[in-house]
Design a protein around this motif. Structure first.
Motif, PDB file in Angstrom:
ATOM      1  N   GLY A   6       0.798  -1.215   0.000  1.00 52.11           N
ATOM      2  CA  GLY A   6       0.000   0.000   0.000  1.00 52.11           C
ATOM      3  C   GLY A   6       0.832   1.266   0.000  1.00 52.11           C
ATOM      4  O   GLY A   6       2.033   1.244  -0.233  1.00 52.11           O
ATOM      5  N   ARG A   7       0.168   2.365   0.255  1.00 49.07           N
ATOM      6  CA  ARG A   7       0.845   3.673   0.245  1.00 49.07           C
ATOM      7  C   ARG A   7       1.545   3.916   1.572  1.00 49.07           C
ATOM      8  O   ARG A   7       1.009   3.634   2.642  1.00 49.07           O
ATOM      9  N   LEU A   8       2.754   4.498   1.490  1.00 54.67           N
ATOM     10  CA  LEU A   8       3.534   4.801   2.690  1.00 54.67           C
ATOM     11  C   LEU A   8       3.671   6.287   2.948  1.00 54.67           C
ATOM     12  O   LEU A   8       4.097   6.693   4.024  1.00 54.67           O
ATOM     13  N   HIS A   9       3.344   7.102   1.963  1.00 56.66           N
ATOM     14  CA  HIS A   9       3.660   8.523   2.055  1.00 56.66           C
ATOM     15  C   HIS A   9       2.623   9.305   1.272  1.00 56.66           C
ATOM     16  O   HIS A   9       2.181   8.868   0.209  1.00 56.66           O
ATOM     17  N   GLY A  10       2.246  10.475   1.794  1.00 53.43           N
ATOM     18  CA  GLY A  10       1.362  11.339   1.035  1.00 53.43           C
ATOM     19  C   GLY A  10       2.052  11.841  -0.221  1.00 53.43           C
ATOM     20  O   GLY A  10       3.266  12.019  -0.245  1.00 53.43           O
ATOM     21  N   GLY A  11       1.302  12.083  -1.260  1.00 53.66           N
ATOM     22  CA  GLY A  11       1.918  12.495  -2.515  1.00 53.66           C
ATOM     23  C   GLY A  11       2.731  11.353  -3.083  1.00 53.66           C
ATOM     24  O   GLY A  11       2.310  10.195  -3.069  1.00 53.66           O
ATOM     25  N   HIS A  12       3.933  11.670  -3.544  1.00 53.44           N
ATOM     26  CA  HIS A  12       4.765  10.633  -4.180  1.00 53.44           C
ATOM     27  C   HIS A  12       6.172  10.644  -3.605  1.00 53.44           C
ATOM     28  O   HIS A  12       7.152  10.487  -4.318  1.00 53.44           O
ATOM     29  N   GLY A  13       6.259  10.842  -2.295  1.00 50.74           N
ATOM     30  CA  GLY A  13       7.557  10.936  -1.654  1.00 50.74           C
ATOM     31  C   GLY A  13       7.978  12.393  -1.533  1.00 50.74           C
ATOM     32  O   GLY A  13       7.250  13.305  -1.922  1.00 50.74           O
ATOM     33  N   ASN A  14       9.157  12.615  -0.963  1.00 49.45           N
ATOM     34  CA  ASN A  14       9.688  13.963  -0.853  1.00 49.45           C
ATOM     35  C   ASN A  14      10.340  14.341  -2.180  1.00 49.45           C
ATOM     36  O   ASN A  14      11.541  14.143  -2.393  1.00 49.45           O
ATOM     37  N   VAL A  15       9.528  14.887  -3.070  1.00 47.79           N
ATOM     38  CA  VAL A  15       9.937  15.073  -4.462  1.00 47.79           C
ATOM     39  C   VAL A  15      11.147  15.989  -4.581  1.00 47.79           C
ATOM     40  O   VAL A  15      12.015  15.785  -5.435  1.00 47.79           O
ATOM     41  N   GLY A  16      11.257  17.017  -3.723  1.00 44.73           N
ATOM     42  CA  GLY A  16      12.413  17.900  -3.801  1.00 44.73           C
ATOM     43  C   GLY A  16      13.720  17.158  -3.625  1.00 44.73           C
ATOM     44  O   GLY A  16      14.734  17.487  -4.267  1.00 44.73           O
ATOM     45  N   MET A  17      13.729  16.140  -2.778  1.00 48.77           N
ATOM     46  CA  MET A  17      14.927  15.337  -2.585  1.00 48.77           C
ATOM     47  C   MET A  17      15.208  14.459  -3.804  1.00 48.77           C
ATOM     48  O   MET A  17      16.357  14.229  -4.179  1.00 48.77           O
ATOM     49  N   LEU A  18      14.153  13.979  -4.443  1.00 46.54           N
ATOM     50  CA  LEU A  18      14.328  13.160  -5.642  1.00 46.54           C
ATOM     51  C   LEU A  18      14.957  13.985  -6.761  1.00 46.54           C
ATOM     52  O   LEU A  18      15.823  13.504  -7.489  1.00 46.54           O
ATOM     53  N   LEU A  19      14.522  15.234  -6.899  1.00 50.36           N
ATOM     54  CA  LEU A  19      15.078  16.106  -7.926  1.00 50.36           C
ATOM     55  C   LEU A  19      16.561  16.328  -7.710  1.00 50.36           C
ATOM     56  O   LEU A  19      17.366  16.289  -8.657  1.00 50.36           O
ATOM     57  N   ARG A  20      16.952  16.572  -6.465  1.00 49.13           N
ATOM     58  CA  ARG A  20      18.359  16.819  -6.164  1.00 49.13           C
ATOM     59  C   ARG A  20      19.215  15.591  -6.451  1.00 49.13           C
ATOM     60  O   ARG A  20      20.315  15.693  -7.004  1.00 49.13           O
ATOM     61  N   ALA A  21      18.733  14.432  -6.053  1.00 53.65           N
ATOM     62  CA  ALA A  21      19.484  13.202  -6.303  1.00 53.65           C
ATOM     63  C   ALA A  21      19.618  12.927  -7.795  1.00 53.65           C
ATOM     64  O   ALA A  21      20.677  12.487  -8.270  1.00 53.65           O
ATOM     65  N   TYR A  22      18.560  13.173  -8.540  1.00 53.48           N
ATOM     66  CA  TYR A  22      18.586  12.981  -9.998  1.00 53.48           C
ATOM     67  C   TYR A  22      19.653  13.875 -10.622  1.00 53.48           C
ATOM     68  O   TYR A  22      20.461  13.437 -11.455  1.00 53.48           O
ATOM     69  N   ALA A  23      19.684  15.149 -10.203  1.00 54.47           N
ATOM     70  CA  ALA A  23      20.677  16.083 -10.744  1.00 54.47           C
ATOM     71  C   ALA A  23      22.085  15.644 -10.365  1.00 54.47           C
ATOM     72  O   ALA A  23      23.026  15.746 -11.169  1.00 54.47           O
ATOM     73  N   TYR A  24      22.259  15.163  -9.142  1.00 52.42           N
ATOM     74  CA  TYR A  24      23.572  14.724  -8.669  1.00 52.42           C
ATOM     75  C   TYR A  24      24.090  13.549  -9.492  1.00 52.42           C
ATOM     76  O   TYR A  24      25.246  13.538  -9.936  1.00 52.42           O
ATOM     77  N   ILE A  25      23.232  12.579  -9.727  1.00 53.30           N
ATOM     78  CA  ILE A  25      23.643  11.391 -10.493  1.00 53.30           C
ATOM     79  C   ILE A  25      23.960  11.760 -11.936  1.00 53.30           C
ATOM     80  O   ILE A  25      24.972  11.321 -12.502  1.00 53.30           O
ATOM     81  N   LEU A  26      23.107  12.580 -12.545  1.00 50.58           N
ATOM     82  CA  LEU A  26      23.343  12.961 -13.942  1.00 50.58           C
ATOM     83  C   LEU A  26      24.612  13.789 -14.092  1.00 50.58           C
ATOM     84  O   LEU A  26      25.358  13.626 -15.065  1.00 50.58           O
ATOM     85  N   SER A  27      24.852  14.701 -13.157  1.00 48.65           N
ATOM     86  CA  SER A  27      26.010  15.582 -13.299  1.00 48.65           C
ATOM     87  C   SER A  27      27.323  14.833 -13.107  1.00 48.65           C
ATOM     88  O   SER A  27      28.333  15.171 -13.732  1.00 48.65           O
ATOM     89  N   LEU A  28      27.324  13.787 -12.292  1.00 51.54           N
ATOM     90  CA  LEU A  28      28.553  13.034 -12.052  1.00 51.54           C
ATOM     91  C   LEU A  28      28.746  11.891 -13.039  1.00 51.54           C
ATOM     92  O   LEU A  28      29.869  11.614 -13.457  1.00 51.54           O
ATOM     93  N   GLY A  29      27.671  11.235 -13.392  1.00 50.84           N
ATOM     94  CA  GLY A  29      27.793  10.072 -14.256  1.00 50.84           C
ATOM     95  C   GLY A  29      28.418   8.899 -13.530  1.00 50.84           C
ATOM     96  O   GLY A  29      28.820   8.999 -12.360  1.00 50.84           O
ATOM     97  N   ALA A  30      28.534   7.775 -14.204  1.00 47.66           N
ATOM     98  CA  ALA A  30      29.050   6.554 -13.573  1.00 47.66           C
ATOM     99  C   ALA A  30      30.475   6.739 -13.071  1.00 47.66           C
ATOM    100  O   ALA A  30      30.816   6.339 -11.953  1.00 47.66           O
ATOM    101  N   ALA A  31      31.323   7.358 -13.879  1.00 48.33           N
ATOM    102  CA  ALA A  31      32.720   7.541 -13.477  1.00 48.33           C
ATOM    103  C   ALA A  31      32.829   8.480 -12.282  1.00 48.33           C
ATOM    104  O   ALA A  31      33.637   8.265 -11.378  1.00 48.33           O
TER     105      ALA A  31
END
Length: 503
Positions: free
Chosen positions: A335-360
C-alpha cells in the motif's frame, strides 16, 4: 536563552554574537509584518460548519514587523553547524557537500510548484524524472525494481520489512525472527519489531565483521531475514557477505541491506550482486540531498523480483506511447507509505547529482571517501586507540581508551572539538566499541581540510594528557558552556510560558 540580552558581543571569530530572545518575548501588541487582502470568497458560518470543533480561544501568536522576523531567523541561522561552513564528520551520516546545481534544479518552477494531486497528463516531466531515477538507483544497487516513496531511511527499512512479511504471508509460511548483527544501526531492530518480529542479535567476530559460523548457529526456518549493513558501522567491509547471503537463502530467508553506508561502494560494487534481496538508500546521504533540522529526507527501497509484487503503490509506468501514468493495480502491494509521491524535492536533487557526475564520477566519490577515511586513520594512529587497526572503507572508529588514564572521556573530546569550530563526530556508537568516536570525512574534504582536522584531534589528545581540566570544562568559546544533557533529555521544556502565567 529566555530573557537574555540582545546586545552584540565579540565572539571567537571576531564577529558579533547575539543572544537571541525567543520570538514570543520580542512580540509587541499591534505589530504586523504583512497586510492581507480582503477575502474574495463568500463568508461561511464557521459555527454552523464546525460546531463544537470551532475554537474560540485563539492562540497567542507573536506579533512582529517583517524586519524583526527576518533578523530573528537570520541571526538564529548563524548559530548552525553546516556542511557549507566546514567539515561535518558525523559517522554513518555521510554529511557531504550539497552542490548548488542540485538546489537550482529543485527550484525549477515546473517541479517546485507541481501539486501532488496533479493529473498525470499535467506532470509528464516529473513522472519521467521519477521513472528514470528509479532506473538509476536500480542499476547502482544491482536490484530489479525501486520505490521512491519512503521519506527516510528508517521508513525505507520499515517498508522493506513490510514487504518481507507480505512475501512470507503470501506463501503461507509464517516466520517469526529477524537476525541483526551487533554492529547494526538502532533502527534495524526497531523496524523488525514494528513488523512483529522477534529480534535476535548475532555477534560479530574479533575482527569486527560477521562470520558464517555465527550466522549458521542462529539461522533456521523461523528466520525471515538477516538485516546487515555493508560496509558495517565500524567502517569495515563484510568480507563474508556472499557466503552469509547463501546461508540465509539456503533456509528460505531473505537478506535486507541497510544502505546507509552505500557511499563507500558507488560504482565499485553493487549490493544486489552480493546476494541482497532488498535495501534502502538514503538520498540525503549518498546522493547529496540536504538533511538535518528535522528533514526532509528520502529513503527509496530497491528490491529483487521476488519482492516486486509487494512494492508500495502507486508506481510510475511508461505506456507503449511513451507517456507516463500512475499504476495502482498491485493486489499484493503493502500500500501507500507517504502522502503524494515521496519527498519530491529530494528526488530532484538526487537525480541532478547522479546525472552531473555520471558513472565515473560516482565511482570517484566512493574512492575519495575511502581514501579520506584511511588518511585520517593513518594520521591519528598512535595518538588514539584504534579498536580495529586495519584498512577501513568510508569511515573510521577511534576510542578514548588511550585518554582514560587522565580521566578524559569521549564526551569531553566532542565538547572540545566545538571550541575548534568542528561539529563533533558520532560518539558512543557503534555500541561494540566503548567510548567510540565515529568519523566520516566523506569525499568533500580536501587534503588541507583533513590535515586541519587531524591536527586538532592530535592537539586534543595532547591536551588530555597535559591539562585534563581544560577538556572537562569544554566548550569554552561558545555562547553557552556545557549543558546538562541528561536533564535536557529527561526534563525538556517544550512549551514557552509567559512570565506572568508561570508566576
Amino acid at each position: 536563552m529566555s530573557g537574555a540580552p540582545q546586545g552584540g558581543a565579540a565572539n571567537a571569530a571576531g564577529g558579533l554574537a547575539y543572544e537571541e530572545p525567543l520570538i514570543f518575548e520580542q512580540s509587541r501588541p499591534g505589530r504586523r509584518g504583512a497586510e492581507l487582502p480582503r477575502c474574495d470568497v463568500p463568508e461561511v458560518d464557521a459555527a454552523a460548519l464546525l460546531g463544537e470543533n470551532l475554537r474560540e480561544d485563539l492562540p497567542a501568536l507573536p506579533e512582529l514587523s517583517e524586519v524583526e522576523v527576518v533578523r530573528h531567523f537570520t541571526r538564529l541561522s548563524t548559530w548552525n553547524a553546516a556542511v557549507d561552513l566546514g567539515l561535518y564528520p558525523l559517522g554513518s551520516c555521510t554529511m557531504k557537500y550539497n552542490p548548488k546545481l542540485n538546489e537550482r534544479v529543485a527550484r525549477l518552477p515546473g517541479f517546485a510548484w507541481a501539486h501532488p494531486l496533479s493529473p498525470a497528463a499535467e506532470v509528464q516531466g516529473l513522472l519521467e524524472l521519477c521513472f528514470e531515477l528509479e532506473g538509476f538507483l536500480a542499476e547502482i544497487s544491482g536490484m530489479d525494481c525501486v520505490t521512491l516513496q519512503p521519506a527516510a531511511g528508517a521508513q525505507g527499512e520499515l517498508a522493506g520489512l513490510m514487504m518481507i512479511r507480505a512475501h512470507f504471508e503470501q506463501r503461507g509460511e509464517p516466520r517469526s525472527k529477524v537476525l541483526v548483527p551487533d554492529t547494526a544501526h538502532g533502527t534495524n531492530p526497531a523496524s523488525a519489531a514494528l513488523n512483529g518480529y522477534q529480534v535476535q542479535t548475532v555477534a560479530s567476530g574479533a575482527d569486527g565483521v560477521l562470520h558464517p559460523g555465527a550466522l549458521k548457529a542462529a539461522m533456521d526456518e523461523t528466520v525471515a531475514a538477516l538485516m546487515i549493513t555493508n560496509p558495517n558501522t565500524l567502517g569495515l567491509f563484510e568480507d563474508h557477505i556472499a557466503e552469509l547471503c547463501e546461508i540465509v537463502h539456503a533456509q528460505g530467508g531473505l537478506v535486507y541491506g541497510d544502505g546507509a553506508n552505500l557511499n563507500a561502494l558507488l560504482g565499485v560494487a553493487r549490493p544486489g550482486d552480493m546476494g541482497l534481496d532488498v535495501m534502502h538508500m538514503n538520498l540525503h546521504k549518498t546522493f547529496s540531498t540536504p538533511h538535518g533540522g528535522g528533514g526532509p529526507g528520502a529513503g527509496p527501497v530497491a528490491v529483487k523480483r521476488v519482492l516486486a509484487p509487494y512494492l508500495p503503490t502507486p508506481r510510475v509506468q511508461r505506456g507503449p506511447d511513451g507517456r507516463f501514468a500512475w499504476r495502482d493495480d498491485a493486489p499484493h502491494s503493502i500500500g501507500r507509505l507517504h502522502g503524494g509521491h515521496g519527498n519530491v524535492g529530494m528526488l530532484l536533487r538526487a537525480y541532478a547529482y547522479i546525472l552531473s557526475l555520471g558513472a565515473a564520477g560516482l565511482r570517484r566519490c566512493a574512492e575519495a571517501a575511502v581514501l579520506n577515511a584511511n588518511y585520517l586513520l593513518a594520521r591519528l594512529r598512535g595518538a588514539w586507540h584504534l579498536p580495529y587497526d586495519r584498512p577501513v572503507m568510508h569511515e573510521c572508529v577511534l576510542s578514548d581508551r588511550a585518554l582514560q588514564a587522565s580521566g578524559v572521556s569521549t564526551l569531553d573530546v566532542a565538547k572540545r572539538l566545538i571550541d575548534h569550530g568542528y561539529h563533533p563526530p558520532t560518539i558512543y556508537f557503534p555500541l561494540t566499541v566503548p567510548g567510540a568516536l565515529m568519523i566520516e570525512p566523506t569525499e568533500s574534504e580536501s587534503l588541507e581540510g583533513l590535515d586541519r582536522f587531524a591536527d586538532t584531534l592530535l592537539q586534543i589528545a595532547e591536551e588530555a594528557r597535559r591539562d585534563p581540566a581544560l577538556l572537562h570544562g569544554a566548550p569554552h568559546r561558545t555562547r553557552h558552556r556545557r549543558l546538562d544533557e541528561t536533564r535536557a533529555a529527561r526534563k525538556p521544556v517544550l512549551r514557552w510560558t509567559p512570565q506572568e502565567e508561570s508566576a
